[in-house]
Each structure stands twice: as C-alpha cells, then as structure tokens.
Design a protein around this motif. Structure first.
Motif, PDB file in Angstrom:
ATOM      1  N   GLY A 117      25.755-113.264  40.872  1.00  0.00           N
ATOM      2  CA  GLY A 117      26.473-114.077  40.000  1.00  0.00           C
ATOM      3  C   GLY A 117      27.858-114.327  40.677  1.00  0.00           C
ATOM      4  N   SER A 118      28.694-114.865  39.917  1.00  0.00           N
ATOM      5  CA  SER A 118      30.007-115.349  40.269  1.00  0.00           C
ATOM      6  C   SER A 118      31.212-114.505  39.716  1.00  0.00           C
ATOM      7  CB  SER A 118      30.400-116.734  39.851  1.00  0.00           C
ATOM      8  OG  SER A 118      30.165-116.717  38.415  1.00  0.00           O
ATOM      9  N   PHE A 119      32.091-114.070  40.216  1.00  0.00           N
ATOM     10  CA  PHE A 119      33.334-113.335  40.020  1.00  0.00           C
ATOM     11  C   PHE A 119      34.563-114.094  40.001  1.00  0.00           C
ATOM     12  CE2 PHE A 119      32.931-112.611  44.518  1.00  0.00           C
ATOM     13  CZ  PHE A 119      34.132-112.398  44.831  1.00  0.00           C
ATOM     14  N   THR A 120      35.402-113.585  39.185  1.00  0.00           N
ATOM     15  CA  THR A 120      37.261-113.792  39.408  1.00  0.00           C
ATOM     16  C   THR A 120      37.834-112.489  39.406  1.00  0.00           C
ATOM     17  OG1 THR A 120      37.464-114.344  37.372  1.00  0.00           O
ATOM     18  CG2 THR A 120      36.581-116.261  38.662  1.00  0.00           C
ATOM     19  N   VAL A 121      38.941-112.521  40.136  1.00  0.00           N
ATOM     20  CA  VAL A 121      39.602-111.139  40.267  1.00  0.00           C
ATOM     21  C   VAL A 121      41.104-111.787  40.177  1.00  0.00           C
ATOM     22  CG1 VAL A 121      40.489-109.268  41.109  1.00  0.00           C
ATOM     23  CG2 VAL A 121      38.068-109.816  41.207  1.00  0.00           C
ATOM     24  N   ALA A 122      42.047-111.457  39.129  1.00  0.00           N
ATOM     25  CA  ALA A 122      43.504-112.138  39.078  1.00  0.00           C
ATOM     26  C   ALA A 122      44.353-111.145  38.547  1.00  0.00           C
ATOM     27  CB  ALA A 122      43.270-113.206  38.375  1.00  0.00           C
ATOM     28  N   SER A 123      45.564-110.682  39.452  1.00  0.00           N
ATOM     29  CA  SER A 123      46.334-109.941  38.799  1.00  0.00           C
ATOM     30  C   SER A 123      47.739-110.062  39.618  1.00  0.00           C
ATOM     31  CB  SER A 123      46.155-108.303  39.548  1.00  0.00           C
ATOM     32  OG  SER A 123      47.134-107.460  39.058  1.00  0.00           O
TER      33      SER A 123
ATOM     34  N   LEU B 217      53.186-104.258  46.334  1.00  0.00           N
ATOM     35  CA  LEU B 217      52.382-105.057  46.005  1.00  0.00           C
ATOM     36  C   LEU B 217      52.338-106.112  44.924  1.00  0.00           C
ATOM     37  CD1 LEU B 217      49.190-102.963  47.081  1.00  0.00           C
ATOM     38  CD2 LEU B 217      50.502-104.654  48.656  1.00  0.00           C
ATOM     39  N   LYS B 218      52.412-107.307  45.147  1.00  0.00           N
ATOM     40  CA  LYS B 218      52.811-108.331  43.804  1.00  0.00           C
ATOM     41  C   LYS B 218      51.493-108.753  43.286  1.00  0.00           C
ATOM     42  CE  LYS B 218      56.942-107.217  44.904  1.00  0.00           C
ATOM     43  NZ  LYS B 218      57.656-106.272  44.108  1.00  0.00           N
ATOM     44  N   SER B 219      50.792-109.391  43.743  1.00  0.00           N
ATOM     45  CA  SER B 219      49.484-110.119  43.002  1.00  0.00           C
ATOM     46  C   SER B 219      48.664-110.295  44.191  1.00  0.00           C
ATOM     47  CB  SER B 219      50.071-111.574  42.683  1.00  0.00           C
ATOM     48  OG  SER B 219      50.324-112.499  43.703  1.00  0.00           O
ATOM     49  N   ILE B 220      47.286-110.438  43.411  1.00  0.00           N
ATOM     50  CA  ILE B 220      45.674-110.727  44.088  1.00  0.00           C
ATOM     51  C   ILE B 220      45.041-111.638  43.351  1.00  0.00           C
ATOM     52  CG2 ILE B 220      44.827-108.651  42.867  1.00  0.00           C
ATOM     53  CD1 ILE B 220      43.242-108.486  45.721  1.00  0.00           C
ATOM     54  N   ALA B 221      44.321-112.746  43.885  1.00  0.00           N
ATOM     55  CA  ALA B 221      43.478-113.587  43.401  1.00  0.00           C
ATOM     56  C   ALA B 221      42.449-113.808  44.297  1.00  0.00           C
ATOM     57  CB  ALA B 221      44.080-114.740  42.878  1.00  0.00           C
ATOM     58  N   ALA B 222      41.245-113.838  43.771  1.00  0.00           N
ATOM     59  CA  ALA B 222      39.900-114.003  44.469  1.00  0.00           C
ATOM     60  C   ALA B 222      38.727-114.560  43.654  1.00  0.00           C
ATOM     61  CB  ALA B 222      39.534-112.589  45.023  1.00  0.00           C
ATOM     62  N   LYS B 223      38.130-115.280  44.124  1.00  0.00           N
ATOM     63  CA  LYS B 223      36.718-115.880  43.327  1.00  0.00           C
ATOM     64  C   LYS B 223      35.874-116.053  44.493  1.00  0.00           C
ATOM     65  CE  LYS B 223      38.521-120.519  43.260  1.00  0.00           C
ATOM     66  NZ  LYS B 223      38.945-121.953  42.491  1.00  0.00           N
ATOM     67  N   GLY B 224      34.535-116.018  44.036  1.00  0.00           N
ATOM     68  CA  GLY B 224      33.303-116.388  44.724  1.00  0.00           C
ATOM     69  C   GLY B 224      32.177-115.676  44.077  1.00  0.00           C
ATOM     70  N   THR B 225      31.122-115.475  45.165  1.00  0.00           N
ATOM     71  CA  THR B 225      29.792-115.045  44.361  1.00  0.00           C
ATOM     72  C   THR B 225      29.412-113.737  45.011  1.00  0.00           C
ATOM     73  OG1 THR B 225      28.680-116.216  46.188  1.00  0.00           O
ATOM     74  CG2 THR B 225      29.115-117.325  44.387  1.00  0.00           C
ATOM     75  N   ILE B 226      28.728-112.939  44.437  1.00  0.00           N
ATOM     76  CA  ILE B 226      28.184-111.812  44.629  1.00  0.00           C
ATOM     77  C   ILE B 226      26.570-111.481  44.880  1.00  0.00           C
ATOM     78  CG2 ILE B 226      28.762-110.623  42.779  1.00  0.00           C
ATOM     79  CD1 ILE B 226      29.269-107.634  44.246  1.00  0.00           C
ATOM     80  N   LYS B 227      25.916-111.083  45.538  1.00  0.00           N
ATOM     81  CA  LYS B 227      24.494-110.995  45.579  1.00  0.00           C
ATOM     82  C   LYS B 227      24.152-109.674  46.429  1.00  0.00           C
ATOM     83  CE  LYS B 227      20.329-113.760  46.242  1.00  0.00           C
ATOM     84  NZ  LYS B 227      19.897-114.823  46.452  1.00  0.00           N
ATOM     85  N   GLY B 228      23.073-108.794  45.837  1.00  0.00           N
ATOM     86  CA  GLY B 228      22.667-107.824  46.434  1.00  0.00           C
ATOM     87  C   GLY B 228      22.923-106.460  45.780  1.00  0.00           C
TER      88      GLY B 228
ATOM     89  N   ASP C 216      52.319-112.633  52.935  1.00  0.00           N
ATOM     90  CA  ASP C 216      51.197-113.627  51.972  1.00  0.00           C
ATOM     91  C   ASP C 216      50.057-113.389  52.960  1.00  0.00           C
ATOM     92  OD1 ASP C 216      53.104-114.176  50.108  1.00  0.00           O
ATOM     93  OD2 ASP C 216      53.887-115.671  51.314  1.00  0.00           O
ATOM     94  N   PHE C 217      48.933-113.105  52.497  1.00  0.00           N
ATOM     95  CA  PHE C 217      47.703-113.022  53.008  1.00  0.00           C
ATOM     96  C   PHE C 217      46.503-113.671  52.328  1.00  0.00           C
ATOM     97  CE2 PHE C 217      43.625-110.796  53.899  1.00  0.00           C
ATOM     98  CZ  PHE C 217      43.472-110.946  55.358  1.00  0.00           C
ATOM     99  N   GLU C 218      45.838-114.528  53.144  1.00  0.00           N
ATOM    100  CA  GLU C 218      44.470-115.132  52.445  1.00  0.00           C
ATOM    101  C   GLU C 218      43.511-114.984  53.398  1.00  0.00           C
ATOM    102  OE1 GLU C 218      45.326-119.328  52.136  1.00  0.00           O
ATOM    103  OE2 GLU C 218      47.478-119.018  50.875  1.00  0.00           O
TER     104      GLU C 218
ATOM    105  N   ALA D 117      40.738-115.744  48.749  1.00  0.00           N
ATOM    106  CA  ALA D 117      41.295-114.491  48.296  1.00  0.00           C
ATOM    107  C   ALA D 117      42.766-114.438  48.979  1.00  0.00           C
ATOM    108  CB  ALA D 117      40.638-113.478  48.703  1.00  0.00           C
ATOM    109  N   LYS D 118      43.597-114.181  47.884  1.00  0.00           N
ATOM    110  CA  LYS D 118      44.871-114.336  48.203  1.00  0.00           C
ATOM    111  C   LYS D 118      45.615-112.895  47.790  1.00  0.00           C
ATOM    112  CE  LYS D 118      45.438-119.556  47.657  1.00  0.00           C
ATOM    113  NZ  LYS D 118      46.322-120.337  47.039  1.00  0.00           N
ATOM    114  N   LEU D 119      46.612-112.382  48.665  1.00  0.00           N
ATOM    115  CA  LEU D 119      47.380-111.250  48.374  1.00  0.00           C
ATOM    116  C   LEU D 119      48.690-111.443  48.740  1.00  0.00           C
ATOM    117  CD1 LEU D 119      47.517-108.119  47.663  1.00  0.00           C
ATOM    118  CD2 LEU D 119      47.284-107.686  50.323  1.00  0.00           C
ATOM    119  N   LYS D 120      49.825-111.396  47.794  1.00  0.00           N
ATOM    120  CA  LYS D 120      51.043-111.527  47.847  1.00  0.00           C
ATOM    121  C   LYS D 120      51.646-109.977  47.863  1.00  0.00           C
ATOM    122  CE  LYS D 120      51.377-116.230  46.458  1.00  0.00           C
ATOM    123  NZ  LYS D 120      51.780-116.454  47.708  1.00  0.00           N
ATOM    124  N   ALA D 121      52.435-109.744  48.773  1.00  0.00           N
ATOM    125  CA  ALA D 121      53.438-108.502  48.575  1.00  0.00           C
ATOM    126  C   ALA D 121      54.729-108.800  48.979  1.00  0.00           C
ATOM    127  CB  ALA D 121      52.693-107.254  49.501  1.00  0.00           C
ATOM    128  N   THR D 122      55.630-107.474  48.890  1.00  0.00           N
ATOM    129  CA  THR D 122      57.056-107.724  49.641  1.00  0.00           C
ATOM    130  C   THR D 122      56.843-108.087  51.159  1.00  0.00           C
ATOM    131  OG1 THR D 122      57.756-106.316  48.113  1.00  0.00           O
ATOM    132  CG2 THR D 122      59.068-106.330  50.061  1.00  0.00           C
TER     133      THR D 122
END
Length: 858
Positions: free
Chosen positions: A249-255, A277-288, A308-310, A300-305
């Motif tokens: 299925g599909s998933f989203t993660v946001a914080s 660590l400040k925020s994280i956001a990711a979306k996509g699909t997972i199978k298996g 910035d990472f993608e 997928a994005k990660l923000k911290a002091t």
C-alpha cells in the motif's frame, strides 16, 4: 396432541426458569473463590478479585467484577503487576442457540499495568506456558463452530508503565481510552482511541476489511491513521498475516517535532541530540514482508539544526537497509547535531556550508555515491569535488578535487594539529585528479600552492595513523624553505652581515613533528635563508621530526647547483630530540669560494673556483647553538682566485722598507699602506684549504697559496661562534720568478703576516715574535759553534752546548697574546742564561748591522 404440546411447553418454561434462577441460587463467593484459585494456579501469581462477581442470564448473559489484582514476583519494585477496575460483559442470549456469540458490550475501566525488566534480565510479564488441551476426540462441530461478534468493546482510563533497569529506558501510556467493533469475523473491524505517551497526546483510527481474511492469510484491506503531537502517520493498502506480516500500500509520515519523538523513544544510543531534529516528511509505497519490504519513496525530507536532507528512490528494509536513489543535502551548522565528545564535531565545525548532490546505492551505512557534486564553503576552507566515493571497504575515491584555505593555521588547530608560532602555513591550495582512499587520497596532475610556493605533480596524504603522512613528487620553479625554519621574510632578502652575531632565537622546528612525509622535489631554485640552490632534486623523508634529505639524481649526476658549483650530498636534521642535531655530508666541484664563505659566514675575502668537501655535524636549539657545536671537516682546492685585504707581492717589492723598519725598531704595517688595504689582494693560481672543526672552532690544518711569484702557507684558528680570527700567513718567494734583489724576510727568515681579532675589525701586522724566536735560535746556534771552534776541547763543547741551549736551558717564553695580561715575576737568571743572552745580543747586533762590542768580540 394439544395436551402434549402444552405439557412440553410447560416443561421447557420450567427448565428456562430454572436456568435463569440457577445463578441466583448459587452463592457468588463460590464463583469468586473458583476464579481466584484457577487464575492464581494458571499465572503462578496471586490473583485477588475485588468485591463479589455478579452474573445474570436474562434477557442477556451479563457478568461483572468490581476489580482485580495480580501480584508481582519477588524482587520487583511494586507489589502489584496489574490493578484492574470494573470489568463488565454482556452476551446476547438468543443468538447462542444459533451458535453465534454476539457480545453487545465488554468494557474494562481504570486498569493499570506495570511492566518491569530488572538488571539481571528477569521481566514480570513472563508467565508459564498454558497447558495444551487435546481436542482430537472432539467432534468437528465442537471445534470452533461458534461465530463471534462484538458490538462494542471499550477500555477506559487505562495505564501501562514500562521500565528497563538495564538501559534506563522508561515510557508511560496513560489516560488510554479505546473502543472496537466487530459484528462478525467476516465483517469489517474498526477501532479508535486516544491517550498519552509520556504525557504527549495521541489518537488513532483503524479500519480492517475482515478478520476472516487475516486468519486465512489472505490480503485484507487496512487503513490506519495515527495522529500525535509529534506528527501523523497514515497507511492505506493491504495487510496479509503469516509467519511474517506483509504490506502492499501507500504511506505518509509527517512530523514537525521528530526530535521529541526520539526523546520519548530514547536517544541514549544515538550520537546526535534528538532535540536538534526539527521535522520529517515522507511519502511513497511499501510492498513485501514487513521486515524486508521494498519502499519506493517519492519524497523524503529531514530538517534539523543546520541540516536539510532530501531522498528519493528505493529503500529495501532489513538489518542493513539498502538504498538506490538520489540525495540532496545542505549543511551549514551540522556539528550542533552531535553530542559532546563525538569525533565528528571537529571536522564538521570547519566545514561551514556544504551542498551535496549525488546518486546513492548500497547499504545505508556504507553506500556508493556517484555523480557527486560537492561544494563546501567556510571562512578557513573551500572545497569543490565532482566524482564518486565508495564508503564501504577501502572507501575509494575517484574524481576531481579542488581545496584551498587562506587561514590554514586555525584550520589545523580545529583538527588538533599543534603548530609553532610563525608566519608560515597561512594558505594552501590543491587541485587535481583524486584517487585512492578517503583517508589516504592521492592527487595526480596536481597543482599545489603553499604560502608563496607553487608546484605541480603528485601529492597525497595518509590520515590513518596518529600523525598524518604526506606523500609528494613535485616540480616547482622556486621553493623557499626559509620561513619554515623560523626566519622572517624580511630577513631572507638581506645578505649575511658580518657585523651581526649569530641568531640565538630558538629554531622553529616543531612543525617537523606535526606531520610525516615522503617527498621528492625537483626545483629550479631552493632558497634557504640567504643561500640559493638551483636545478635541485631533493629526496626527503620526515619521520617523527627526523628529516633526512638526499641531494643527488644518481652517482654521476649532482643534486643541485649552489655557489656556482655542482653539489651532491646528504643532510639529516633530527628535531625529535630535545636538542636538534644536524649532519651534512656534501661534495661539490667548481664552487665560487667567495659566495660560499660570504653566504655561510659573512667572510668574503677569499675568491676562486674549485672543489669543496663538507663532513660536518652539530647540535643546538638555535642557529648560534648549531654554529657553536660544529664538528667535522671542510676541504677545498681552489684555483685562479685572490686573497683580499693583503698584497703579498707588494710586500715583496717593499723588502728594503722592511729592512729599514727592522733596523729602526718600527717593524709595523703602517709603513706598508699598499700592502694592507680594502683594495689590496693577492692573486693565486691554486689555494688548498683544509679546516678541522671542533665545537665551532676551525683549525687550519693545511692551507697553501701559490702563484708564479710567491707561495704562502697559513696556520691558526677561526672561531665561528665568537666570530674571531687568528691566522698567520707565511709568504715565501720564488727566486726564479721574483727578480733580482727582491726578497721578503730577514737574513732568509720569512716574516709571517698575522691577521687577528674580531671579524668586524681584524688587525693586521707582522708576527715579530715568530721572527725573534727564529733569530734567537739561529744566533744561539752560531755563537755555540764559534765557542766550540775557538775554545776547543771538552770545555768548548760544554760551553757551546750551554750557549746553544742543549744543556741547562730554560724554556723559551711564550709568544705574547693580544690580550693584556699582568706581567709575570722575573726569575733570577743563572750564569749560563746570562752568558747565553749576551752571546745572542752580540749575534743579533751582527745580523741587524749594529756596532760590535769590543768587550764581547772574543
């Protein structure tokens, strides 16, 4: 028939009344005791029911327990593991006759569960395994023929506390309320609830297609929504149970508070600070399978002091997740992420702003990065890199690198590399094709600039050991080593000043201990203070402060040119000791003596070309110390030069003046102005000079000067440390070439020229003490012979021996020195000494043309 039906109905009614009335006829204490006993035996823990259980049958089966307690085993913190409030359950009666269990409601309130793991590893949630029940002899219709449904199940005000005494990890689930609905196993299951985790609010909502499909290992549609103060997670797809659950299925993660999530879970084992660590956001699909599923991450994005990472691409889960995607990173203050004491803090603190774009593939801990574009900018460091890097195994590099620093010293200080104070190592720039390993890179086709020195070739470093090692094979136009030995730039342009004492400031050699090196340098010019080498090939090795250098291409080709000559040799400078040592072994041909002596010592009064051999060693903490401790040999063989400051040929031509000066008693060089002057010089066709050094004092062991007219020998000492000289030149005339009547000397006795005193202002003069000693010796010999001849016999021989100094003579007085000394007391002369002196005085008078004394003639 009607009667039979009435009777049967009456019996059924009586039975129904009996069934309904039976629970009320049995005391509740019987239920309570039986339940407590059975539960205590099964759990091997004491189980206590609070209050008396109640049971009713009509219109639905209903049971209620006011509370229950389950004790902890011995050794745990709390006496009770579980405290439960009121438990109620209602089961519809009539569906039971159709083998359907329809629970209209089941609820539990005010339940508290305390889970604890002790330091010794024991945990209180470990219960004995239940006994297996043999159902093989039961009919098929007795093996689970009932269908179950729950209209509503509820848990109110529950709490679960967890404490791991081994790791110190703790969390608390409190104020937990939940409801669930399952009308049938082939009907949808739903549940929603809320509560607090470590005081933070959360809520959830779950919808499952059917329980039947899960129990039959068939995919079942699943929707999950989890919302917390830390962030939200959603899943929309299918779930399949089995040995390992599977998702599709599909998933989203946001914080926006990911750091607080880690703080709740526990960041004890993490090298980073969770609250950075400040925020994280990711979306996509997972199978298996859930533990090895394939995630296709669209974003997928990660923000911290300061970070910035993608990431976009695939992630295959596992013990070591596998990546196959692309990353984009910007870091401006990333060192703040790490906890104190982490080794990454130092390197990251000097990087400043970093931008990275790359494709990444392989294990997440050791991936391979390709298509890298890296830009790093900081006040003290700038880096550009394009290429690839394999972070696994040997951590291989392959790309183009350009790195520079205009403030190298603060940069090295941040890496805990200590340098002595000075003006060196201020800026560096390196550019080239990089290969090798991350901690042992090698640049080929490189250009290197260090301070004012530029070079091309190969350069590398090995950073694996405690002390970095540099490796280089470089070519350059000019290599100025003077600043690295502690001399200032202004001093390098000034020639050696004979009026200045040797520099006594400590040598700045600590830089030799900062790195190890294996370096080959081909330089058009090498500058060392006021010494310049040309066409130099230097093969050097530096190990723990010990610098060894070989100055030669091979046995037949010199290593450099200096002072107009070709040089080969070896040099060892050992700064690993508390007192540095220096050893030089060198051989040169066609050397310009005036340049060599002038640049090395400031003495420039000797010119000529020839061969030179050095075998010198010393130790000292300053240039003055090295000069003062100089030991060894210096050998030279010069031709076609001149000795400046004195004209020995003019002295020969002034022989008559010399005789007159002797007769008058004014034997000084004041009468020979043309002989001693700044413009005077003595040409020579050959000059052989051998010096032996002992603690900074050079002894002239063999010095000879020759030209077609005269020759001269020299003896004496040169004190390099004190900068003083005391040399006697003894000229001799070639009678076949100097011309009739031209001689230098008195009655065939050479007159030495003495040069003595400080280098700044040496004094010149005739060495009359040497002449007088020679004349005295000759006079005594002549008088003794005369006495032997005239007196004759044994008496004449005895008197002649006494006068000639062969018997009873006293040592000749030492030659006077330049320093004023208190006169020694005069000893009373013996008759023999008095006789000698009179004889000598008569002889000297005859030699210098004085009037004979008739009293002593016989």
């Amino acid at each position: 028939m009607k009667r039979i039906l009435i009777i049967a109905g009456s019996i059924f009614a009586l039975l129904l009344v009996a069934v309904i009335a039976l629970p009320f006829l049995i005391p509740s204490s019987v239920y309570k005791n039986q339940i407590e006993s059975a539960a205590t035996k099964a759990l091997e823990r004491e189980v206590i029911l609070i209050g008396d259980p109640s049971l009713s049958i009509f219109p639905s089966i209903s049971a209620k327990i006011d509370g229950a307690q389950v004790a902890n085993p011995d050794g745990f913190t709390d006496a009770l593991m579980i405290e439960a409030g009121q438990l109620k359950a209602n089961v519809k009666l009539w569906p039971l006759f159709s083998q359907k269990v329809e629970i209209s409601e089941i609820s539990l309130s005010d339940a508290t569960v305390r889970l604890e793991k002790l330091i010794d590893g024991r945990s209180n949630w470990e219960f004995p395994a239940p006994e297996e029940t043999d159902t093989s002899d039961q009919p098929d219709d007795a093996k689970g023929g009932f269908q179950t449904g729950i209209a509503r199940a509820g848990l109110t005000n529950a709490a679960v506390y967890f404490a791991d005494r081994q790791t110190g990890q703790q969390f608390a689930l409190t104020d937990f309320n939940t409801t669930a609905r399952l009308t049938a196993l082939d009907k949808p299951f739903t549940s929603e609830g809320d509560g607090r985790i470590n005081g933070q609010v959360f809520k959830y909502d779950i919808s499952l297609e059917t329980i039947d499909s899960l129990t039959n290992n068939a995919p079942s549609a699943l929707t999950i929504e989890l919302g917390t103060d830390y962030g939200d997670i959603t899943y929309d797809g299918f779930l399949s149970l089995g040995d390992i659950p599977q998702l599709d299925g599909s998933f989203t993660v946001a914080s926006t508070t990911i750091g607080q999530v880690l703080a709740v879970i526990g960041d004890v084992d993490l090298p980073i600070k969770a609250n950075e660590l400040k925020s994280i956001a990711a979306k996509g699909t997972i199978k298996g399978p859930i533990d090895t599923a394939l995630l296709n991450v669209s974003e997928a994005k990660l923000k911290a002091t300061g970070l910035d990472f993608e990431y976009a691409g695939e992630i295959t889960l596992g013990a070591q997740p596998i990546l196959d995607g692309a990353i984009t990173l910007n870091a401006s203050d990333a060192q703040r992420l790490f906890k104190a004491g982490q080794p990454m803090i130092g390197p990251l603190s000097i990087l400043g702003n970093v931008d990275l774009i790359a494709k990444v593939k392989g294990p997440s801990a050791t991936p391979t990065l390709t298509g890298i574009t890296l830009k790093q900018r900081a006040p003290n460091l700038t880096t550009d890199y394009t290429g690839s890097i394999d972070l696994g195994g040997q951590q291989v590099l392959n790309g183009d690198l350009a790195i520079s620093s205009q403030n190298l010293r603060p940069l090295l200080a941040a890496l805990d590399v200590e340098l002595p104070e000075g003006d060196t190592l201020q800026n560096v720039a390196i550019k080239g094709d990089v290969s090798g390993e991350l901690l042992a890179p090698m640049l080929s086709g490189a250009t290197l600039t260090l301070d004012d020195t530029s070079a091309t070739g190969q350069v590398g470093a090995n950073l694996k050991g405690a002390t970095p090692r540099l490796v280089a094979d470089l070519s350059m136009e000019t290599l100025d080593l003077t600043p690295f030995l502690g001399a200032s730039a202004a001093e390098t342009d000034a020639p050696a000043d004979i009026n200045q004492d040797w520099d006594d400031s400590p040598l700045a050699l600590d830089g030799l201990k900062a790195v190890n090196a294996t370096i080959t340098i081909a330089a058009g010019n090498v500058i060392l203070d006021n010494i310049e080498l040309s066409d130099a090939l230097l093969k050097t090795r530096l190990d723990d402060g010990r610098l060894s250098a070989i100055f030669r291409n091979d046995d037949n080709k010199p290593g450099f040119k200096a002072f107009d000559g070709n040089w080969s040799g070896d040099l060892v400078l050992d700064a690993s000791r508390s007192t540095p040592t220096l050893k030089v072994d060198a051989l040169a041909d066609s050397v310009a003596a005036q340049k060599l002596l002038g640049d090395l010592t400031g003495f420039n009064r000797l010119s000529g070309l020839g061969d030179v051999r050095l075998d010198l060693s010393s130790e000292g903490n300053s240039l003055k110390g090295l000069i003062s401790g100089l030991d060894g040999k210096f050998e030279s063989n010069l031709s076609n030069g001149a000795l400046k400051g004195i004209n020995l040929a003019q002295l020969i031509r002034s022989a008559d003046n010399l005789g007159e000066a002797v007769k008058s008693g004014n034997l000084t060089l004041a009468s020979f102005k043309d002989v001693i002057s700044s413009d005077a010089e003595t040409d020579f066709s050959s000059f052989l000079g051998n010096l032996t050094f002992d603690s900074g004092v050079a002894t002239l062991s063999e010095v000879r000067l020759n030209n077609p007219v005269l020759s001269a020998t020299a003896s004496g000492k040169i004190d390099l440390a004190a900068r003083t000289i005391d040399i006697r030149f003894t000229p001799r005339v070639d009678s076949q070439a100097q011309g009739a009547g031209s001689t230098i000397g008195l009655s065939g006795i050479p007159v030495p020229i003495r040069i003595s005193g400080p280098w700044t202002k040496p004094s010149y003069g005739f060495d009359t003490d040497a002449v007088r000693a020679e004349l005295t010796a000759r006079a005594r010999g002549t008088v003794a012979d005369t006495i032997r001849d005239r007196v004759g016999g044994d008496v004449g021989g005895i008197i002649g021996d006494i006068v000639g100094g062969q018997r009873g003579s006293t040592p000749a007085p030492a030659a006077p020195t330049d320093d004023a000394e208190e006169a020694a007391p005069v000893e009373e002369k013996s008759i023999e000494d008095e006789l000698k002196d009179r004889a000598v005085e008569g002889a000297l008078g005859a030699i210098f043309g004085g009037k004979k004394n008739d009293d002593t003639e016989d």
